[in-house]
Scaffold this motif. Structure first.
Motif, PDB file in Angstrom:
ATOM      1  N   ARG A   8       0.823  -1.209   0.000  1.00  9.95           N
ATOM      2  CA  ARG A   8       0.000   0.000   0.000  1.00  9.95           C
ATOM      3  C   ARG A   8       0.864   1.270   0.000  1.00  9.95           C
ATOM      4  O   ARG A   8       0.637   2.192  -0.777  1.00  9.95           O
ATOM      5  N   SER A   9       1.894   1.303   0.870  1.00 10.97           N
ATOM      6  CA  SER A   9       2.701   2.522   0.924  1.00 10.97           C
ATOM      7  C   SER A   9       3.526   2.679  -0.355  1.00 10.97           C
ATOM      8  O   SER A   9       3.734   3.789  -0.835  1.00 10.97           O
ATOM      9  N   TRP A  10       3.960   1.539  -0.932  1.00 14.99           N
ATOM     10  CA  TRP A  10       4.695   1.590  -2.211  1.00 14.99           C
ATOM     11  C   TRP A  10       3.786   2.162  -3.303  1.00 14.99           C
ATOM     12  O   TRP A  10       4.176   3.051  -4.059  1.00 14.99           O
ATOM     13  N   LEU A  35       1.084   4.034  -2.939  1.00 14.55           N
ATOM     14  CA  LEU A  35       0.748   5.444  -2.710  1.00 14.55           C
ATOM     15  C   LEU A  35       1.938   6.350  -3.009  1.00 14.55           C
ATOM     16  O   LEU A  35       1.762   7.492  -3.437  1.00 14.55           O
ATOM     17  N   SER A  36       3.162   5.833  -2.804  1.00 12.02           N
ATOM     18  CA  SER A  36       4.319   6.676  -3.119  1.00 12.02           C
ATOM     19  C   SER A  36       4.434   6.849  -4.639  1.00 12.02           C
ATOM     20  O   SER A  36       4.821   7.908  -5.114  1.00 12.02           O
ATOM     21  N   ARG A  62       5.067   7.710   5.425  1.00 10.00           N
ATOM     22  CA  ARG A  62       4.209   6.711   4.778  1.00 10.00           C
ATOM     23  C   ARG A  62       2.758   6.822   5.250  1.00 10.00           C
ATOM     24  O   ARG A  62       1.841   6.442   4.539  1.00 10.00           O
ATOM     25  N   PRO A  72      -0.478   9.812   3.500  1.00 10.87           N
ATOM     26  CA  PRO A  72      -1.620   9.670   2.585  1.00 10.87           C
ATOM     27  C   PRO A  72      -2.863   9.127   3.257  1.00 10.87           C
ATOM     28  O   PRO A  72      -3.984   9.348   2.780  1.00 10.87           O
ATOM     29  N   GLU A  73      -2.671   8.411   4.373  1.00  9.99           N
ATOM     30  CA  GLU A  73      -3.836   7.844   5.069  1.00  9.99           C
ATOM     31  C   GLU A  73      -4.661   8.930   5.757  1.00  9.99           C
ATOM     32  O   GLU A  73      -5.763   8.675   6.207  1.00  9.99           O
ATOM     33  N   ASP A  98      11.250   6.992   0.631  1.00 14.89           N
ATOM     34  CA  ASP A  98      10.060   6.339   0.082  1.00 14.89           C
ATOM     35  C   ASP A  98       9.815   6.813  -1.343  1.00 14.89           C
ATOM     36  O   ASP A  98       9.997   7.987  -1.650  1.00 14.89           O
ATOM     37  N   GLY A  99       9.404   5.876  -2.183  1.00 15.69           N
ATOM     38  CA  GLY A  99       9.081   6.248  -3.556  1.00 15.69           C
ATOM     39  C   GLY A  99      10.297   6.458  -4.432  1.00 15.69           C
ATOM     40  O   GLY A  99      10.187   7.038  -5.510  1.00 15.69           O
ATOM     41  N   ALA A 130       9.982   6.065  -8.053  1.00 11.92           N
ATOM     42  CA  ALA A 130       9.455   4.708  -8.279  1.00 11.92           C
ATOM     43  C   ALA A 130       8.773   4.670  -9.645  1.00 11.92           C
ATOM     44  O   ALA A 130       8.094   5.599 -10.036  1.00 11.92           O
TER      45      ALA A 130
END
Lengths: 193, 249
Positions: A79-81, A83-84, B51, B54-55, B183-184, B232
């Motif tokens: 999920r975090s991958w 969303l990134s 991380r 976004p939640e 991240d990303g 990513a």
């Protein structure tokens, strides 16, 4: 008789990814049903335009479909991958629209045709709990810390752009980012085990 | 590096985790991260907070047209992939069949008819194939010529160390001391051939030991292999300075 779709629904995200890598369309559909809502909400939050958000999510999910085998489970959840990837694409779109300021509020409910997604699983309920914690932590942050974090994450602005925008020394922006993130992190650490 | 410099870098880790570091500072910080365990720990500590951001966006059901469009593209993709696979299978079958037919036709000598000879020839092929397989797997040296193996290295500790092992026309790129990525972000390898830079298929990421590996399918004519940190999903052209580069002689 259990269908392929029902079998895919019982799999964890990490088990769906290799199937997506093998071009299993049912596995991909289950993956989209689980994360498409938050992905679209995130893209819309960043881009502020329905059409642009749809294009962004479509491109992000197609890139996952075509490169599903690239997910590395040692670097966080599916999920975090996901969303990134969505966030990076949305920020790229924002930056490509030179001179156009991103929308920083989420106030146009009429543009949304929907209801909050229902909690389907225990995992989703836990996510909801985490979201509540983080929203709580964000709302308790001093306004100036919350603002720099939101401008950076949802607005795609660099620290020096934020410093110029808010007419603050760069060091102050760096400090507020760090303090704000530390507080959110602390809140997550204190949450239920 | 003095304590003030270090504190300045530590302060930048939060901006890096949020993707808000100015582009020019990213490479500098990533090089610092490679050698600084305290900053690595800070990045690992802060990453879950990023991380989780976004939640905080209220989840809503996306427009149903989005799923229809997306799944239509996915099904079209899957159908095209299946067609490609079937075409490849047919092509491989077509390549083997005429060769065998011609060989059998060439054996129509000495008054023998073609059909019984074909059966005999197939038996000979099966037996010969079996013997060849047994010899090949018995550790004998009677195969084709061995592919030449060369190794090229670059980098110096505590920075990123890179090694390319060339075996025939393919290469294995191995990195060590790679700092944790935000991240990303992913690693993307590039090859330079005749002055043109091309991406290597397949993105990769360091493991918890800071090691990362990828395969370069075609090293023919390549004089330089580079690695950059990219968003990513990868990019078509490098967007940051290389964290490692290896010259291939």
């Amino acid at each position: 008789m259990t269908t392929r779709r029902q079998k895919a629904e019982r799999l964890a995200d990490e088990e769906l990814m290799p199937r997506i890598g093998r071009k299993d369309t049912e596995a991909f559909e289950v993956f989209y049903d689980r994360h498409g809502g938050v992905a679209w909400s995130l893209a819309y939050r960043i881009l502020g335009e329905r059409g642009a958000a749809e294009d962004c999510v479509q491109e992000a999910f197609i890139s996952i479909w075509r490169n599903g085998g690239r997910f590395d489970p040692t670097r966080g959840s599916v999920r975090s991958w996901t969303l990134s990837i969505v966030r990076n694409r949305a920020i790229d779109v924002l930056r490509s629209k030179a001179g156009k300021a991103p929308k920083m509020t989420f106030d146009d409910d009429a543009i949304l045709e929907s209801r909050p997604a229902e909690e389907r699983t225990e995992e989703e309920a836990m996510r909801h709990e985490t979201a509540t914690e983080v929203r709580g932590a964000l709302s308790q942050l001093p306004g100036e810390q919350s603002k720099v974090i939101q401008l950076a994450y949802f607005g795609g602005f660099s620290q020096s752009e934020i410093a110029t925008m808010l007419d603050l020394p760069l060091g102050t922006v760096k400090g507020r980012m760090r303090l704000g993130l530390e507080k959110i992190r602390g809140e997550l650490a204190e949450g239920p085990a | 590096m003095n304590a003030n410099d270090h504190d300045r870098r530590l302060e930048e880790v939060a901006a890096y985790a949020l993707g808000a570091l100015d582009p020019g500072q990213v490479v500098e910080l990533e090089q610092h991260l490679a050698a600084c365990s305290r900053c690595q720990e800070e990045l690992q500590w802060l990453s879950p907070a990023v991380r989780a951001l976004p939640e905080t966006v209220e989840p809503r059901t996306p427009p149903s047209a989005l799923k229809r469009r997306l799944m239509a593209e996915v099904h079209a993709d899957a159908a095209a992939e299946a067609r490609r696979a079937r075409g490849e299978e047919r092509r491989q079958r077509a390549e083997t069949r005429p060769g065998l037919g011609e060989w059998l036709r060439g054996l129509n000598v000495g008054g023998l008819t073609w059909k019984p000879l074909a059966g005999l020839a197939l038996v000979v092929i099966v037996i010969a194939g079996g013997i060849g397989y047994a010899v090949g797997n018995g550790g004998g040296s009677g195969g084709g010529p061995e592919a030449s193996v060369s190794t090229f290295r670059s980098g110096r500790a505590p920075g990123v160390l890179a090694e390319v092992r060339r075996e025939g026309s393919t290469g294995r790129l191995q990195l060590e001391n790679v700092p944790p990525l935000a991240d990303g972000r992913v690693l993307e390898a590039w090859v330079q051939r005749d002055g043109t830079v091309e991406p290597v298929k397949g993105l990769f990421a360091p493991d918890h030991r800071g090691e990362a590996t990828t395969t370069i399918a075609d090293l023919g004519g390549v004089d330089l292999v580079m690695v950059t940190v990219e968003p990513a999903g990868g990019t078509r052209a490098p967007t940051s300075a290389p964290i490692a580069s290896v010259r291939i002689d």
